[in-house]
Write an enzyme that holds these catalytic residues in place. Structure first.
Site, PDB file in Angstrom:
ATOM      1  N   ASP A  13     -28.798 -37.771  -2.287  1.00 50.20           N
ATOM      2  CA  ASP A  13     -29.362 -38.762  -1.387  1.00 50.20           C
ATOM      3  C   ASP A  13     -28.282 -39.173  -0.386  1.00 50.20           C
ATOM      4  OD1 ASP A  13     -31.341 -40.479  -0.420  1.00 50.20           O
ATOM      5  OD2 ASP A  13     -30.658 -42.134  -1.676  1.00 50.20           O
ATOM      6  N   ASP A  15     -28.293 -42.570   1.951  1.00 50.82           N
ATOM      7  CA  ASP A  15     -27.989 -44.000   1.969  1.00 50.82           C
ATOM      8  C   ASP A  15     -27.759 -44.513   0.548  1.00 50.82           C
ATOM      9  OD1 ASP A  15     -28.275 -44.781   4.832  1.00 50.82           O
ATOM     10  OD2 ASP A  15     -30.256 -43.929   4.537  1.00 50.82           O
ATOM     11  N   ASP A 209     -29.097 -43.091  -5.906  1.00 50.05           N
ATOM     12  CA  ASP A 209     -28.726 -44.467  -6.241  1.00 50.05           C
ATOM     13  C   ASP A 209     -29.925 -45.295  -6.696  1.00 50.05           C
ATOM     14  OD1 ASP A 209     -29.863 -44.561  -3.590  1.00 50.05           O
ATOM     15  OD2 ASP A 209     -28.978 -46.555  -3.345  1.00 50.05           O
TER      16      ASP A 209
END
Length: 258
Positions: A13, A15, A209
């Site tokens: 990922d 961000d 995240d």
């Protein structure tokens, strides 16, 4: 599930993993450099459908992270790949920005508001009531409903903004038709990325995240899942879910070779 030493390809990922508010997170530039030096295939993933890979590559470069545009995979690209497979040369009424319209154009789709095969909803900075009304009427007339991702909000300096999932819910309420969501947590996002790399689930890792998108989709796709605590999730949140990632790390800096 593979051990980390067996991982030959990586999906990550963006961000909360590599960047936060356009600043590189600890270890991110070094990890990308390590993968490139080792010749490890990798893709950087994002559910955001606004930007083209070229835009995102430039954004990462200003953060000190060098990711070529061909190693970025967005929900817009995954949506275009899915629709090209489903209906080659099809037509679509599109609500979205350059990231989505460019991807669909390059996939051979015709953009039209006259009896399209699909209504395709993506993220945009300015949702138009007129365009949403048109989408509702076209779906009512038989167009199939696709959305790039289910994210209900996106961040901004002033606070959260309504995003694709929220607008899709509005259209669903008006039409009674659920959108097929291509982006995370649909494992198809990862499968299409692996297809691009020529990778296999048994030796591919996914770094994210978020438990509710990155980790659950990675598990369902059969990947080695790594949760980093540099973004949304913390250890207390992990305990609330009935599934767990293969690894929990403070940041991607923990993935660097000694």
């Amino acid at each position: 599930m593979a051990d980390r030493k067996d991982i030959e390809c990586w999906l990550t990922d963006m961000d909360g993993v590599l960047v936060h508010e356009n600043k590189a997170l600890p270890g991110a530039p070094e990890l990308i450099r390590q993968w490139r030096d080792q010749g490890k295939p990798f893709l950087v993933l994002t559910n955001n459908s606004i930007f083209t890979p070229r835009d995102l590559s430039a954004r990462l470069r200003t953060s000190g992270i060098d990711v070529p545009e061909e190693q970025l995979w967005t929900s817009a690209l995954a949506t275009a790949a899915f629709l090209k497979d489903q209906s080659p040369g099809g037509s679509a009424f599109v609500i979205g920005e350059a990231g989505l319209t460019t991807a669909l154009h390059e996939a051979g789709f015709i953009m039209t508001d006259t009896a399209p095969d699909y209504v395709v909803l993506g993220e945009t900075r300015t949702y138009s009531f007129e365009a949403i009304t048109k989408a509702i009427r076209l779906i009512g007339a038989g167009a199939r409903f696709i959305a790039t991702n289910p994210d209900v909000t996106s961040p901004s300096a002033e606070g959260p903004l309504p995003a694709t999932g929220a607008v899709a819910a509005l259209i669903t309420k008006a039409t009674g038709r659920q959108a097929y969501m291509v982006g995370k947590p649909n494992p198809m996002m990862f499968r299409s990325a692996m297809n691009k790399l020529g990778a296999h689930s048994h030796n591919t890792g996914m770094i994210g995240d978020r438990m509710d998108t990155d980790v659950v989709a990675g598990i369902e796709a059969g990947l080695h899942t790594v949760l980093v605590l540099s973004g949304i999730a913390d250890r207390a949140e992990v305990d609330r879910y009935p599934f767990r990632p293969a690894e929990i790390l403070c940041s991607v800096a923990d993935l660097l070779d000694d």
